[in-house]
Write an enzyme that holds these catalytic residues in place. Structure first.
Site, mmCIF file in Angstrom:
data_model
loop_
_atom_site.group_PDB
_atom_site.id
_atom_site.type_symbol
_atom_site.label_atom_id
_atom_site.label_comp_id
_atom_site.label_asym_id
_atom_site.label_seq_id
_atom_site.Cartn_x
_atom_site.Cartn_y
_atom_site.Cartn_z
ATOM 1 N N ASP A 289 -3.161 -7.208 6.454
ATOM 2 C CA ASP A 289 -3.008 -6.140 7.445
ATOM 3 C C ASP A 289 -4.246 -5.250 7.560
ATOM 4 O O ASP A 289 -4.200 -4.217 8.231
ATOM 5 C CB ASP A 289 -1.769 -5.293 7.131
ATOM 6 N N ASP B 106 -5.995 -3.338 5.424
ATOM 7 C CA ASP B 106 -6.255 -2.077 4.726
ATOM 8 C C ASP B 106 -7.002 -2.264 3.408
ATOM 9 O O ASP B 106 -7.494 -1.296 2.837
ATOM 10 C CB ASP B 106 -4.971 -1.247 4.536
ATOM 11 N N ARG B 107 -7.116 -3.512 2.929
ATOM 12 C CA ARG B 107 -7.859 -3.735 1.679
ATOM 13 C C ARG B 107 -9.245 -4.299 1.968
ATOM 14 O O ARG B 107 -9.464 -4.910 3.013
ATOM 15 C CB ARG B 107 -7.129 -4.750 0.804
ATOM 16 N N SER C 257 1.353 -7.195 4.154
ATOM 17 C CA SER C 257 0.010 -6.991 3.611
ATOM 18 C C SER C 257 -0.618 -8.247 3.035
ATOM 19 O O SER C 257 -0.807 -9.226 3.736
ATOM 20 C CB SER C 257 0.065 -5.874 2.578
ATOM 21 N N LYS D 284 -5.337 3.288 3.775
ATOM 22 C CA LYS D 284 -6.599 2.731 3.306
ATOM 23 C C LYS D 284 -7.154 1.844 4.417
ATOM 24 O O LYS D 284 -6.413 1.412 5.290
ATOM 25 C CB LYS D 284 -6.418 1.976 1.995
HETATM 26 C C1 VG1 Z 1 0.169 -2.854 -4.666
HETATM 27 C C2 VG1 Z 1 -1.044 -2.127 -5.204
HETATM 28 C C3 VG1 Z 1 -1.084 -0.713 -4.657
HETATM 29 C C4 VG1 Z 1 -1.078 -0.759 -3.131
HETATM 30 C C5 VG1 Z 1 0.123 -1.552 -2.654
HETATM 31 C C6 VG1 Z 1 0.138 -1.736 -1.153
HETATM 32 O O1 VG1 Z 1 1.348 -2.203 -5.092
HETATM 33 O O2 VG1 Z 1 -1.031 -2.116 -6.606
HETATM 34 O O3 VG1 Z 1 -2.228 -0.072 -5.145
HETATM 35 O O4 VG1 Z 1 -1.022 0.533 -2.591
HETATM 36 O O5 VG1 Z 1 0.119 -2.854 -3.245
HETATM 37 O O6 VG1 Z 1 -1.021 -2.363 -0.727
HETATM 38 P P1 VG1 Z 1 2.232 -2.712 -6.335
HETATM 39 O O7 VG1 Z 1 3.437 -1.814 -6.387
HETATM 40 O O8 VG1 Z 1 2.570 -4.162 -6.069
HETATM 41 O O9 VG1 Z 1 1.356 -2.601 -7.543
HETATM 42 V V1 VG1 Z 1 -0.996 -3.318 0.664
HETATM 43 O O10 VG1 Z 1 -2.531 -3.640 1.062
HETATM 44 O O11 VG1 Z 1 -0.016 -4.587 0.063
HETATM 45 O O12 VG1 Z 1 -0.120 -2.442 1.780
HETATM 46 CO CO CO Z 2 -2.636 -4.379 2.893
#
Ligand code: VG1
Ligand code: CO
Length: 542
Positions: free
Chosen positions: A278, A280-281, A112, A375
């Site tokens: 990736d 999704d953000r 990601s 997302k």
């Molecule tokens: C982070 C974000 C979370 C999101 C996750 C994956 O997780 O806070 O909201 O769903 O990344 O996003 P964490 O556990 O580091 O707080 V992605 O776009 O990296 O798949």
């Molecule tokens: Co992502």
């Protein structure tokens, strides 16, 4: 021919918030990726003869692991693998392909928003047949299996040419290499009012879309420039590179600062957006207005019916617990359901499948809907453009009017990255020990109303997920939340989420950190974060 290879189990293959993420040198250890992929297959039942989707964000090591995954899927007995050309599928596009072709599941190779390259991050995630991330029940089973695995199966076929669209056979299994963009672009065209957006762009509204050298480049080029008529050059950094051009593909005010500054400049574009590694953000900025992801969730929900795909209205909204309560006020007004889940998209799957929630969001620049089970960054950008076109207003006008109607939830997240793990865990334990004594205590003008460690009871399948973040709620609706990241790959990352609700429109233009200053100070006082972490400031503020 199928070979069985003896292997030694690794003890550290525990999936986090979103799959298994490690540094490339860890993944490159002997059989490391193979062990994890076989552990996925060993945790699933009933896939013989069915389809598996495989794709990734193009980062370093993507192609190597895709070759392994294809050959292992053939050995495991899948009937077919669909893989994006060049090994590319954005996370939302992979989710769409799984759903559209009724695949059994999918493997998404991505870390990601984490940087890519020979010494940077890589990741593997399994998605189930609804197109969404595997629930904890499955990721727990994969982890268990990975700790005792002794062999894996793999076809000894030669590597395939991932760049050549078409169908071939590998040890009896069909392999189809597909255009990664077409199905996704068609899905978007069905949800949004493309003619209105095209007219908006033709009227002189200039946009800048930053793909940050990551996976959304080909998708954004096709959608914004080819289908919506934005001038060439509107999409930046559109070639997916194995190291993302050395950038950190995280769309926020720190890593997408150049885009932000450009939009804020006098002659710069009117609207800017960026996506992560990736896809999704999303980050959305308008002239003079950065949209916080929590506000974006609320505003998209409040305006959803302008988009043809949502014209019939939305059934409910879901947000992760640390996400601000801005969307709650919209749900209240629309008289629809509002759900609060733990961090991570996997918790939205059941609500979406059951038709309880239509739109979901996280404060971490993630928004999406029931069109897929991930997302979706470009979806959010298109939603914003659709709203701007329908209302004929700027981002700033849309946001300030929203605040005037619903009140403003001032919101910020402070991340302390690569903190010593023992220090971070010690802080969380000490906080947990304090929870019972906090209610009733006052800190300056702030009085604690409640404090707990968030536990989620899934209303659909009854599963319970504990220890999902410490919440300290103050009278009047302000709060601070503490949790440790589950996506980092070195040390611990402490996240502190700070929120204040301000109903008075006369007080809606205070600088965010100023508006939250007293809460930020109290967060430190209660947690002793600075002393315990040895840091005097956050690494990243969003
Ligand atoms: C982070 C974000 C979370 C999101 C996750 C994956 O997780 O806070 O909201 O769903 O990344 O996003 P964490 O556990 O580091 O707080 V992605 O776009 O990296 O798949
Ligand atoms: Co992502």
């Amino acid at each position: 021919m199928i070979k069985t290879v003896a292997t030694t189990a690794y003890q550290d293959q525990k999936p986090g918030t979103s799959g298994l993420r490690k540094k490339v040198p860890v993944f490159a250890q002997e059989n490391y990726a193979e062990n994890f992929i076989q552990s996925i297959f060993d945790s699933l039942e009933g896939f013989k003869g069915k389809t598996l989707v495989i794709g990734g964000d193009g980062r370093y090591y993507n192609r190597e692991v895709i070759q392994k995954a294809i050959k292992m899927a053939a050995a495991a007995g899948f009937g077919k693998v669909m893989v994006g050309q060049g090994g590319i599928l954005s996370t939302p596009a992979a989710s769409n392909v799984i759903r559209k072709y009724q695949a059994f599941g999918g493997i998404v190779l991505s870390a990601s928003h984490n940087p890519g390259g020979p010494t940077e991050d890589f990741g593997i995630k399994y998605n189930i047949g609804n197109g969404g991330p595997a629930p904890e029940k499955i990721t727990d089973a994969i982890y268990d299996r990975s700790k005792s695995i002794t062999e894996y199966k793999i076809s000894d076929a030669a590597d395939v040419d991932l760049d050549d669209i078409g169908t071939l056979k590998i040890d009896g299994m069909e392999l189809e290499i597909i255009d990664p963009v077409e199905d996704y672009a068609a899905l978007m065209e069905g949800l949004f009012d493309f003619p209105s957006i095209r007219a908006l762009l033709a009227s002189g509204v200039r946009i800048a879309i930053d793909s940050m050298g990551a996976v959304t480049g080909p998708y954004a080029k096709e959608i914004f420039e080819n289908r919506l008529g934005a001038p060439e050059g509107s999409v930046r950094n559109f070639v997916p590179l194995p190291d993302f051009g050395g950038h950190h593909p995280d769309p926020n005010l720190v890593h997408a600062k150049e885009l932000y500054d450009d939009v804020m400049s006098k002659d710069g574009p009117h609207f800017g957006a960026a996506s992560d590694g990736d896809g999704d953000r999303n980050m959305v900025v308008g002239k003079g207005m950065f949209v916080t992801p929590s506000d974006s969730l609320a505003i998209i929900s409040a305006n959803a019916t302008v988009a043809p795909g949502y014209a019939r209205g939305i059934a409910g909204i879901a947000r992760s617990m640390p996400t601000s309560a801005a969307a709650d006020r919209v749900a209240e007004k629309l008289k629809i359901g509002m759900y609060e889940t733990p961090t991570g998209w996997k918790f939205f799957g059941n609500l979406l499948d059951a038709g309880k929630a239509t739109i979901c969001g996280e404060e971490s620049f993630g928004t999406g809907s029931d069109h897929v089970r991930e997302k979706d960054g470009l979806w959010a950008v298109l939603f914003w453009l659709n709203i701007l076109a329908a209302r004929n207003e700027s981002v700033k006008e849309v946001v300030t009017k929203h605040w005037a109607e619903y009140g403003r939830n001032y919101y910020s997240r402070h991340d302390y990255e690569e903190v010593d793990s023992d220090a971070a865990n010690g802080m969380m334990t000490a906080l947990r020990d304090k929870l019972a004594t906090l209610p009733g205590q006052t800190f300056g003008a702030l009085k604690v109303a409640a404090a707990d460690d968030f536990a989620y009871h899934d209303p659909i399948d009854g599963s319970v997920s504990k220890n999902q973040g410490i919440r300290i709620l103050f009278e009047g609706g302000s709060r601070v939340v503490f949790r440790l990241s589950g996506t980092g790959t070195s040390g611990a990352t402490i996240r502190v989420y700070v929120e204040r609700y301000e109903p008075d429109a006369a007080r809606h233009d205070i600088e965010t950190q100023t508006a939250l200053a007293d809460l930020i100070a109290v967060a430190d006082e209660i947690s002793d974060l600075k002393k315990r972490s040895g840091r005097d400031a956050p690494t990243v503020i969003t």
